[in-house]
Design an enzyme around this catalytic site. Sequence first.
Site, PDB file in Angstrom:
ATOM      1  CG  HIS A 144       0.321  -9.543  -2.849  1.00 36.48           C
ATOM      2  ND1 HIS A 144       0.295  -8.130  -3.193  1.00 36.48           N
ATOM      3  CD2 HIS A 144      -0.609  -9.724  -1.723  1.00 36.48           C
ATOM      4  CE1 HIS A 144      -0.722  -7.509  -2.333  1.00 36.48           C
ATOM      5  NE2 HIS A 144      -1.090  -8.442  -1.625  1.00 36.48           N
ATOM      6  CG  HIS A 173      -7.358  -3.314  -2.043  1.00 34.51           C
ATOM      7  ND1 HIS A 173      -7.108  -2.138  -1.384  1.00 34.51           N
ATOM      8  CD2 HIS A 173      -6.697  -4.368  -1.766  1.00 34.51           C
ATOM      9  CE1 HIS A 173      -6.143  -2.556  -0.786  1.00 34.51           C
ATOM     10  NE2 HIS A 173      -5.865  -3.925  -0.873  1.00 34.51           N
ATOM     11  CG  ASP A 176      -3.353  -5.035  -3.079  1.00 33.10           C
ATOM     12  OD1 ASP A 176      -2.677  -4.166  -2.115  1.00 33.10           O
ATOM     13  OD2 ASP A 176      -3.932  -5.951  -2.643  1.00 33.10           O
ATOM     14  CG  HIS A 200      -2.095  -1.061   1.130  1.00 32.66           C
ATOM     15  ND1 HIS A 200      -2.875  -1.331   2.257  1.00 32.66           N
ATOM     16  CD2 HIS A 200      -2.159  -1.918   0.125  1.00 32.66           C
ATOM     17  CE1 HIS A 200      -3.590  -2.585   1.931  1.00 32.66           C
ATOM     18  NE2 HIS A 200      -3.331  -2.871   0.742  1.00 32.66           N
TER      19      HIS A 200
END
EC number: 3.5.1.108
Length: 303
Positions: free
Chosen positions: A264, A237, A241, A78
């Site tokens: 991720h 979101h 990311d 973030h």
Amino acid sequence: MIQQRTLKNTIRATGVGLHSGDKVYMTLRPAPVNHGIVFRRVDLDPVVEVPAKAELVTEVTLCTGLTCNDAKIQTVEHLMSALAGLGVDNIIVELSSAELPIMDGSAGPFVFLLQSAGIVEQDAPKRFIRVLKTVEVTEGDKVARFSPYEGYKLGFTIQFDHPMIPAKQSRQEIEFSTLAYTKEISRARTFGFMRDLEYMRERNLGLGGSMDNAIVLDEFRVLNEDGLRYADEFVRHKILDAIGDLYLAGGQVLGAYEGFKSGHALNNKLVRALMADATAWEWVSFDSPATPDPVEYATPAYA
């Protein structure tokens, strides 16, 4: 001409780690030209510095974490996203614990902190990583891809079998700029499902999570009293990311990113695949006033 940027002033914040639940003190400091983004564990003796580099990523379960000389830095995505959004190249991030504060679960508080500290241009051109050919990585039906593109564009598609995440709100695309980032992406919060809580607790994850720093869903609805900030906050979101994960390449990417159910792990795999192929990218700068800027950054805010 696009120049490198750093902070004008030092600024501090306190918060709690999303996964550790630990209280953490964070200090953001200016850094010189070509210094890059470096995390500093000031609670260790001696102090350990951890550069924000994709090759140091060792944790990709529900966050992005770095390890250098046995020192860990967890949940960097973030803040990295906010730094990318505001075009900050050089900064020192001091931490009193192994995990960054989660704040409200979005990058919005980090954007506010950076703007409050003031952002200044430095006497050196900003370096971009220009994508020269398509690079794609997959994992089952998940896909992450870079393609050549004049600016920086991000598209993302999610798939969740949940009434609050219908197909029409599962796809988003943005042409990256500071304005688009701060208005359309930075305030989108992380989210989780009640059904996953036991799994997370067993692995000591989400110990600092609450409805103050995440969107929480049961089988049918959003449990947060204030609801959503955007109708499609979930996919926004995911873009937030991705912007943070991709900034670990060591510079701002120029190209088109496409993610389908990516996360991720796959984002990091994509950055590593790109950097491993010397024919797929090149360093470029835009130090001539006559050259159009490929990305629109906001005029630095002097605090």
